[in-house]
Scaffold this motif. Structure first.
Motif, PDB file in Angstrom:
ATOM      1  N   ALA A 142      -4.380  32.965  29.039  1.00  0.00           N
ATOM      2  CA  ALA A 142      -3.592  32.779  30.650  1.00  0.00           C
ATOM      3  C   ALA A 142      -2.088  32.176  30.700  1.00  0.00           C
ATOM      4  N   ASP A 143      -1.667  32.488  32.053  1.00  0.00           N
ATOM      5  CA  ASP A 143      -0.603  32.237  32.290  1.00  0.00           C
ATOM      6  C   ASP A 143      -0.548  30.965  32.897  1.00  0.00           C
ATOM      7  N   THR A 144       0.355  29.652  32.875  1.00  0.00           N
ATOM      8  CA  THR A 144       0.352  28.979  33.257  1.00  0.00           C
ATOM      9  C   THR A 144       1.081  27.644  33.611  1.00  0.00           C
ATOM     10  N   ALA A 145       2.147  29.137  34.372  1.00  0.00           N
ATOM     11  CA  ALA A 145       3.578  29.014  34.990  1.00  0.00           C
ATOM     12  C   ALA A 145       2.976  28.444  36.650  1.00  0.00           C
ATOM     13  N   ASP A 146       3.769  27.506  36.985  1.00  0.00           N
ATOM     14  CA  ASP A 146       3.432  26.476  37.979  1.00  0.00           C
ATOM     15  C   ASP A 146       2.033  25.555  38.207  1.00  0.00           C
ATOM     16  N   ALA A 147       1.517  25.480  37.001  1.00  0.00           N
ATOM     17  CA  ALA A 147      -0.108  24.813  36.778  1.00  0.00           C
ATOM     18  C   ALA A 147      -0.129  23.410  37.135  1.00  0.00           C
ATOM     19  N   PRO A 148      -0.443  23.271  37.530  1.00  0.00           N
ATOM     20  CA  PRO A 148      -0.482  21.246  37.173  1.00  0.00           C
ATOM     21  C   PRO A 148      -0.753  20.388  35.740  1.00  0.00           C
ATOM     22  N   ALA A 149       0.482  19.631  35.993  1.00  0.00           N
ATOM     23  CA  ALA A 149      -0.213  19.054  34.902  1.00  0.00           C
ATOM     24  C   ALA A 149      -0.891  18.420  34.189  1.00  0.00           C
ATOM     25  N   PRO A 150      -1.534  18.181  32.923  1.00  0.00           N
ATOM     26  CA  PRO A 150      -2.400  17.303  33.039  1.00  0.00           C
ATOM     27  C   PRO A 150      -2.972  15.956  33.257  1.00  0.00           C
ATOM     28  N   VAL A 151      -3.790  15.712  33.787  1.00  0.00           N
ATOM     29  CA  VAL A 151      -3.943  14.425  33.654  1.00  0.00           C
ATOM     30  C   VAL A 151      -4.616  13.778  33.161  1.00  0.00           C
ATOM     31  N   ALA A 152      -3.890  11.993  32.358  1.00  0.00           N
ATOM     32  CA  ALA A 152      -4.501  11.022  31.431  1.00  0.00           C
ATOM     33  C   ALA A 152      -5.823  10.593  32.047  1.00  0.00           C
ATOM     34  N   GLY A 153      -6.876  10.889  31.293  1.00  0.00           N
ATOM     35  CA  GLY A 153      -8.409  10.361  31.006  1.00  0.00           C
ATOM     36  C   GLY A 153      -9.266  11.957  31.756  1.00  0.00           C
ATOM     37  N   ARG A 154      -8.449  12.753  31.572  1.00  0.00           N
ATOM     38  CA  ARG A 154      -9.207  13.604  32.953  1.00  0.00           C
ATOM     39  C   ARG A 154     -10.170  14.883  31.235  1.00  0.00           C
ATOM     40  N   ARG A 155     -11.085  15.302  31.531  1.00  0.00           N
ATOM     41  CA  ARG A 155     -11.643  16.249  30.397  1.00  0.00           C
ATOM     42  C   ARG A 155     -10.524  17.082  30.220  1.00  0.00           C
ATOM     43  N   GLY A 156     -10.086  17.019  28.707  1.00  0.00           N
ATOM     44  CA  GLY A 156      -8.824  17.756  27.779  1.00  0.00           C
ATOM     45  C   GLY A 156      -7.789  17.684  27.293  1.00  0.00           C
ATOM     46  N   SER A 157      -7.506  15.883  28.305  1.00  0.00           N
ATOM     47  CA  SER A 157      -6.692  14.608  28.071  1.00  0.00           C
ATOM     48  C   SER A 157      -6.942  14.218  26.493  1.00  0.00           C
ATOM     49  N   PRO A 158      -6.204  13.664  25.557  1.00  0.00           N
ATOM     50  CA  PRO A 158      -6.361  13.654  23.977  1.00  0.00           C
ATOM     51  C   PRO A 158      -7.627  12.580  24.256  1.00  0.00           C
ATOM     52  N   ILE A 159      -8.491  12.910  22.945  1.00  0.00           N
ATOM     53  CA  ILE A 159     -10.260  12.338  22.918  1.00  0.00           C
ATOM     54  C   ILE A 159      -9.808  11.191  21.686  1.00  0.00           C
ATOM     55  N   THR A 160      -8.518  11.074  22.038  1.00  0.00           N
ATOM     56  CA  THR A 160      -8.524   9.151  21.711  1.00  0.00           C
ATOM     57  C   THR A 160      -8.578   8.439  23.153  1.00  0.00           C
ATOM     58  N   GLY A 161      -8.398   8.928  24.137  1.00  0.00           N
ATOM     59  CA  GLY A 161      -8.347   7.967  25.185  1.00  0.00           C
ATOM     60  C   GLY A 161      -9.801   7.227  25.647  1.00  0.00           C
ATOM     61  N   ARG A 162     -10.883   8.517  24.918  1.00  0.00           N
ATOM     62  CA  ARG A 162     -12.273   7.999  25.437  1.00  0.00           C
ATOM     63  C   ARG A 162     -12.588   6.979  24.466  1.00  0.00           C
ATOM     64  N   ASP A 163     -12.131   6.839  23.413  1.00  0.00           N
ATOM     65  CA  ASP A 163     -12.592   5.605  22.208  1.00  0.00           C
ATOM     66  C   ASP A 163     -13.530   4.275  22.757  1.00  0.00           C
ATOM     67  N   PRO A 229     -10.873  23.478  36.555  1.00  0.00           N
ATOM     68  CA  PRO A 229      -9.983  24.585  36.052  1.00  0.00           C
ATOM     69  C   PRO A 229      -8.080  22.935  36.436  1.00  0.00           C
ATOM     70  N   SER A 230      -8.009  23.239  35.057  1.00  0.00           N
ATOM     71  CA  SER A 230      -6.743  22.688  34.518  1.00  0.00           C
ATOM     72  C   SER A 230      -6.121  22.451  33.087  1.00  0.00           C
ATOM     73  N   LEU A 231      -5.201  21.807  32.842  1.00  0.00           N
ATOM     74  CA  LEU A 231      -4.380  22.171  31.864  1.00  0.00           C
ATOM     75  C   LEU A 231      -4.606  20.944  30.521  1.00  0.00           C
ATOM     76  N   GLY A 232      -5.135  21.730  30.289  1.00  0.00           N
ATOM     77  CA  GLY A 232      -5.357  20.612  28.259  1.00  0.00           C
ATOM     78  C   GLY A 232      -5.929  21.094  27.056  1.00  0.00           C
ATOM     79  N   ASP A 233      -6.051  19.833  26.323  1.00  0.00           N
ATOM     80  CA  ASP A 233      -6.643  20.488  24.323  1.00  0.00           C
ATOM     81  C   ASP A 233      -7.925  21.513  24.779  1.00  0.00           C
ATOM     82  N   PRO A 234      -8.203  22.520  24.168  1.00  0.00           N
ATOM     83  CA  PRO A 234      -9.089  23.602  24.409  1.00  0.00           C
ATOM     84  C   PRO A 234      -9.822  23.357  24.243  1.00  0.00           C
ATOM     85  N   ALA A 235     -10.557  21.964  22.818  1.00  0.00           N
ATOM     86  CA  ALA A 235     -11.145  21.839  22.632  1.00  0.00           C
ATOM     87  C   ALA A 235     -12.312  21.261  23.383  1.00  0.00           C
ATOM     88  N   VAL A 236     -11.767  21.248  24.342  1.00  0.00           N
ATOM     89  CA  VAL A 236     -12.998  20.648  25.018  1.00  0.00           C
ATOM     90  C   VAL A 236     -14.061  21.835  25.542  1.00  0.00           C
TER      91      VAL A 236
END
Length: 306
Positions: A142-163, A229-236
């Protein structure tokens, strides 16, 4: 009576409150019958309004951001995805007696697509896996134009942050006397930590896919609800591979998605970490036995699938 509580600090919500909120803000619906929707959902209380509407009210302050994102972005995403999603018909605002925004939504007919329904053949598991994969491919494209930027620590952010959190939850479960195979869990987690990060652009994600957030009708998936709904890594969004599907259905889900090995491994990590976070929280509170049971199921499924 108030909606059964899931958290120690949640708002008191009952049908009488909903009636007053409707009378104050949306009097055109105030005379409709109000019925609480039985649910083990943790963030929002749901009430059916008449036959065609429902309202969704955050239980806790931490659920407000997700609700606001639903209100803002699902009208746009609804036209781009392959299954129905809940688009707000009206947005309620905080009042003197209820502190959070809330939504009036169309009632989407269907039953939660649970593991039990799949196991009993009430829903074809392979068809459900393919349908859900098709929905996710459309959402992730889906179109991500104007969508909010990913937020650190939220689901979909780099999973290494949950170590750090994962290690803390394993230690807490040990303190609670839980029968967790900690060495096997941490070995599986270490493999996730060694997996390369998502290198593509962030995409739209649902971030909380489990059976209670999928609705089936006539034996097939019909709708996806309860977004964050947010932007991030689709792996989540691969959580259903372990919390819902097994065997042939799991293989069909992966094949229909066409994800690479690294994305699959990060998805495994998201499923594992979410289960590990939920377990001690709800074990201590004792307010949601379904989530406790589901978390144990997910951990077992993940360890058997490594």
């Amino acid at each position: 009576m108030p909606d059964p509580k899931m958290h120690a600090d949640e708002a008191d919500i009952d049908a009488t409150l909903v009636g007053r909120l409707l009378a104050e803000q949306f009097p055109q619906w105030a005379d409709l019958a109000i019925r609480r929707v039985e649910s083990t959902g943790t963030d929002n209380a749901m009430f059916r309004i008449g036959e065609e509407l429902c309202v969704r009210l955050p239980r806790i302050e931490g659920a407000v951001d997700s609700l606001r994102r639903e209100q803002r972005w699902l009208p746009r995403l609804a036209a781009q995805v392959t299954l129905a999603v809940p688009v707000a018909l009206a947005v309620g605002e905080p009042s003197e007696e209820y502190p959070y925004p809330w939504s009036v939504l169309p009632w989407i007919a269907g039953e939660p697509a649970t593991r039990q329904q799949l196991a009993e053949g009430l829903i074809d598991p392979v068809a459900a896996a393919v349908d859900l994969a098709g929905f996710l491919k459309s959402l992730h494209a889906a179109d991500t134009a104007d969508a909010p930027a990913p937020v650190a620590g939220r689901r979909g952010s780099p999973i290494t942050g949950r170590d750090e959190t994962v290690h803390a939850m394993v230690a807490e479960l040990d303190e609670l006397g839980a029968q967790l195979d900690a060495p096997a869990v941490l070995a599986a987690w270490d493999r996730v930590m060694d997996t390369p990060a998502w290198s593509g652009d962030p995409v739209w994600i649902h971030a909380d896919l489990q059976g209670g957030n999928l609705l089936a009708r006539d034996g097939r998936l019909a709708a996806v609800i309860d977004f964050a709904p947010s932007l991030g890594d689709p792996a989540v969004d691969l959580l259903p591979a372990w919390n819902l599907f097994e065997g042939e259905a799991r293989a069909a889900f992966r094949a229909a998605l066409g994800v690479d090995d690294d994305t699959w491994e990060r998805g495994r990590g998201w499923a594992l970490s979410i289960a590990l976070v939920a377990l001690p929280y709800y074990t201590r509170l004792g307010t949601n036995p379904r989530i406790i049971a589901d978390s144990w199921h997910d951990i077992d499924a993940l360890l058997k699938d490594t």
